[in-house]
Design an enzyme around this catalytic site. Structure first.
Site, short mmCIF file in Angstrom:
data_model
loop_
_atom_site.label_atom_id
_atom_site.label_comp_id
_atom_site.label_asym_id
_atom_site.label_seq_id
_atom_site.Cartn_x
_atom_site.Cartn_y
_atom_site.Cartn_z
CG ASP A 62 -1.63 1.32 1.47
OD1 ASP A 62 -2.29 1.87 0.46
OD2 ASP A 62 -1.75 1.74 2.56
CG ASP A 64 -2.08 7.57 0.42
OD1 ASP A 64 -1.18 8.10 -0.08
OD2 ASP A 64 -3.09 7.39 -0.27
N GLY A 155 -5.14 5.68 -3.93
CA GLY A 155 -4.78 6.96 -4.40
C GLY A 155 -4.69 6.95 -5.74
#
EC number: 3.1.3.3
Length: 280
Positions: A62, A64, A155
């Site tokens: 991932d 963020d 994102g």
């Protein structure tokens, strides 16, 4: 003694419920509570995940609050002067809505932000990615082992490209969302065909990305590393999920993770473990 133990367990339960509702920074979690929660995961389960980690063909991170210290969407919103408004929209949409979907949140936030192409490019040009300590070394070590590294994020791809460049990750190994613009460069929605534009089932989101990678590249073992619920739901089809709390600890995610770390050096050093010695 039994009564004392029950009181302690009840205290821990209440504390966890509070932390799920209000995620906090990793440094703010009392060590005694953190230890107590982690001890609920059987050691043999953690060791199983460690073995999968050490033998992974591919690792998906991932971005963020995992690879990066901050949340890219929040930073862009702040740059556009609508940081608090975007935060309010997200809170309102999620409050008490059990059927809330990630795509709904993305659409609601973007509708407030409405970044044009010029604004997005300006933000990217003046903003340097805030990489989490230890991620450069970890990715470098994985690459040296021949492990394929992917960035899988809810994102925006344009914000993640500079991150991938710093880490030496190929552009083709980014799975993220795409903001759309019209011919004049004005905001025109986002690409809903991207797998990462939604979550909540195995047909979309990070589970779907990992299933695609396995089918396309015939990986036998894939690991997902991240801080959030959308990361945890990726396993299966991911062969293991490793929870990361180096930037923010979400107790609900921590409770689901069979192996939870707050320092990327832990993952890097574990790669040096010799599994063959366990059989002697």
């Amino acid at each position: 003694m039994e009564r004392t133990g029950s009181v302690i367990q009840w205290f821990i339960y209440i504390y966890i419920m509070i932390r799920v509702a209000f995620p906090t920074s990793a440094a703010a979690i009392p060590r005694s509570i953190s230890t107590a929660v982690s001890e609920n995961i059987p050691k043999n389960q953690e060791e199983d995940v460690r073995k999968v980690w050490r033998n992974a063909d591919a690792v998906c991170f991932d971005v963020d609050s995992t690879v990066c210290q901050d949340e890219g969407i929040d930073e862009l919103a702040a740059y556009l002067g609508v940081g608090e408004a975007v935060a309010n929209v997200t809170r309102t949409a999620m409050n008490g809505n059990a059927r809330f979907r990630y795509r709904d949140a993305l659409a609601a936030r973007l509708q407030v932000m409405k970044p044009n192409n010029e604004q997005l490019e300006q933000f990217v040009n003046i903003t340097k990615p805030k990489l989490t300590i230890g991620i450069r070394e970890l990715v470098s070590r994985l690459h040296a082992r021949g492990t394929h590294v992917y960035l899988v994020s809810g994102g925006f791809r344009r914000l993640i490209l500079p991150v991938a460049e710093l880490l030496g990750i190929e552009k083709s190994r980014i799975y993220a969302n795409e903001i759309l613009f019209d011919k004049q460069g004005n905001y025109h929605g986002f690409d809903t065909s991207e797998l990462t534009s939604d979550s909540g089932s195995k047909d979309v989101g990070k589970p779907a990305v990992i299933a695609l990678l396995k089918k396309k590249f015939h990986y036998k073992t894939v690991v997902m590393v991240g801080d959030g619920a959308t990361d945890a739901e990726a396993a299966p089809p991911a062969d293991a999920f490793i929870g990361f709390g180096g930037n923010v600890i979400r107790e609900g995610v921590k409770a689901r993770a069979k192996w939870y770390v707050t320092d990327f050096d832990v993952l890097r050093k574990d790669l040096e473990h010799d599994d063959s010695s366990d059989d002697e």
